[in-house]
Design an enzyme around this catalytic site. Structure first.
Site, PDB file in Angstrom:
ATOM      1  N   ASP A  53       0.837  -1.208   0.000  1.00 12.36           N
ATOM      2  CA  ASP A  53       0.000   0.000   0.000  1.00 12.36           C
ATOM      3  C   ASP A  53       0.868   1.253   0.000  1.00 12.36           C
ATOM      4  O   ASP A  53       0.355   2.377  -0.038  1.00 12.36           O
ATOM      5  CB  ASP A  53      -1.001  -0.012   1.164  1.00 12.36           C
ATOM      6  CG  ASP A  53      -0.334  -0.076   2.519  1.00 12.36           C
ATOM      7  OD1 ASP A  53       0.904  -0.193   2.581  1.00 12.36           O
ATOM      8  OD2 ASP A  53      -1.062  -0.025   3.526  1.00 12.36           O
ATOM      9  N   LYS A 122      -1.416  -9.296   2.828  1.00 12.41           N
ATOM     10  CA  LYS A 122      -0.649  -8.855   4.004  1.00 12.41           C
ATOM     11  C   LYS A 122      -1.498  -7.879   4.815  1.00 12.41           C
ATOM     12  O   LYS A 122      -2.174  -7.023   4.248  1.00 12.41           O
ATOM     13  CB  LYS A 122       0.673  -8.201   3.597  1.00 12.41           C
ATOM     14  CG  LYS A 122       1.471  -7.666   4.785  1.00 12.41           C
ATOM     15  CD  LYS A 122       2.934  -7.382   4.453  1.00 12.41           C
ATOM     16  CE  LYS A 122       3.184  -6.083   3.750  1.00 12.41           C
ATOM     17  NZ  LYS A 122       2.749  -4.867   4.476  1.00 12.41           N
ATOM     18  N   GLU A 191       9.268  -4.256  10.433  1.00 15.37           N
ATOM     19  CA  GLU A 191       9.748  -2.991   9.863  1.00 15.37           C
ATOM     20  C   GLU A 191      10.341  -2.095  10.935  1.00 15.37           C
ATOM     21  O   GLU A 191       9.728  -1.832  11.972  1.00 15.37           O
ATOM     22  CB  GLU A 191       8.567  -2.282   9.160  1.00 15.37           C
ATOM     23  CG  GLU A 191       8.970  -0.957   8.532  1.00 15.37           C
ATOM     24  CD  GLU A 191       7.958  -0.408   7.537  1.00 15.37           C
ATOM     25  OE1 GLU A 191       6.969  -1.090   7.207  1.00 15.37           O
ATOM     26  OE2 GLU A 191       8.169   0.741   7.080  1.00 15.37           O
TER      27      GLU A 191
HETATM   28  O1  KIV Z   1       3.622  -1.183   1.582  1.00 12.27           O
HETATM   29  C1  KIV Z   1       4.824  -1.531   1.613  1.00 12.27           C
HETATM   30  O2  KIV Z   1       5.614  -1.188   0.736  1.00 12.27           O
HETATM   31  C2  KIV Z   1       5.262  -2.353   2.734  1.00 12.27           C
HETATM   32  C3  KIV Z   1       6.726  -2.652   2.841  1.00 12.27           C
HETATM   33  C4  KIV Z   1       7.447  -1.450   3.311  1.00 12.27           C
HETATM   34  C5  KIV Z   1       6.995  -3.826   3.680  1.00 12.27           C
HETATM   35  O3  KIV Z   1       4.470  -2.763   3.519  1.00 12.27           O
END
Ligand code: KIV
Length: 273
Positions: A53, A122, A191
């Site tokens: 996202d 995710k 993260e």
């Molecule tokens: O949205 C994204 O790019 C992420 C990564 C930073 C893991 O969740």
């Protein structure tokens, strides 16, 4: 030329990722939001493509990941999935589509799976979203967790600073990670947390732990493609390694093109019919 031997031919599934952890073979993951770049990174041997996202920032220019919608994530997911033949494609559930109501979470995940044909979704968070994770997993959809700095909660924390620096925060993160594994997640992203905490989580869990700003003691790494290619030249966190400076290269190329057009140097006789 890569110095490590790995199979670029094997299609990556969640069980392949688990085997990689057992073999101690590191997992390489990058974001992509469109067909053309997804095709390049898949051909380069990336293991997981994340339709993050972060498209909200990178593609649409928002300050946070909050505004991106489920329909927009599905559009990006479809574009990426059409390009990818080998890697596992994971699509982020955007803010507001899974928090609070696990039935709504399942409906959002089902839309992503049906409309993008990707392999997994995710979700950000730990105990607060565990019911959503369980419900999605129990319907047969692989779920990747995401702990530490969770950009969808930026308004709760107020900063993008390193997370889990206090013992209390680190303990909560470890307990959340264990809970996500027990709920059936096939992997977890950590993260921007201290490397020691991330390494402890990676040792504690049997599922792969992928880090971004979480040190080298985890099972794999993820970066935002546009950051590592240097397309964004105004974002330089300590954890970011830039492999190119495409901002300058694209700028130079476009300046040369503008110049050629203005000076009537383009097209030449060979470039016309
Ligand atoms: O949205 C994204 O790019 C992420 C990564 C930073 C893991 O969740």
């Amino acid at each position: 030329m890569s110095s490590v031997s790995f199979s670029k031919d094997k299609i990556v599934t969640t069980s392949v990722l688990r085997e990689m952890k057992v073999r101690n073979e590191k997992i390489a993951m990058l974001t992509a939001y469109d067909y053309s770049l997804a095709k390049i990174i898949d051909n380069a041997g990336i293991d997981i493509v994340l339709v993050g996202d972060s498209a909200s920032n990178v593609m649409a220019g928002h300050n946070t990941t909050l505004p991106i919608t489920l329909d927009q994530m599905i559009y990006h997911g479809q574009s990426v999935q059409r390009a990818v033949q080998r890697a596992l494609v994971v699509v982020d559930l955007p803010f507001g589509t899974y928090q609070g109501d696990s039935r709504n979470a399942l409906q959002s995940a089902i839309r992503i799976m049906k409309e993008t044909l990707c392999a997994a979704v995710k979700l950000e968070g730990g105990s607060e979203i565990i019911e959503s994770v369980e419900r999605i997993v129990s319907s047969g959809i692989p779920v990747m967790g995401h702990l530490g700095l969770t950009p969808q909660s930026i308004n709760k924390f107020g900063t993008y600073a390193v997370r889990a620096k206090t013992d209390e925060e680190a303990r909560k993160l470890m307990s959340d990670a264990k809970m996500l594994e027990e709920a059936g997640c096939f992997a977890v992203v950590l993260e921007k947390i201290p490397a020691t905490v991330a390494a402890t989580v990676a040792q504690m869990l049997t599922i792969p732990v992928i880090g971004i700003g979480a040190g080298n003691g985890v099972d794999g790494q993820v970066l935002v493609l546009h950051d590592m290619l240097g397309i964004n030249n105004d974002f330089s966190p300590r954890f970011l390694r830039r492999y190119n400076n495409l901002y300058s290269e694209i700028l130079d190329s476009v300046e040369a093109y503008v110049d050629d057009v203005k000076t009537k140097n383009f097209p030449s006789e060979k470039e016309q019919y």
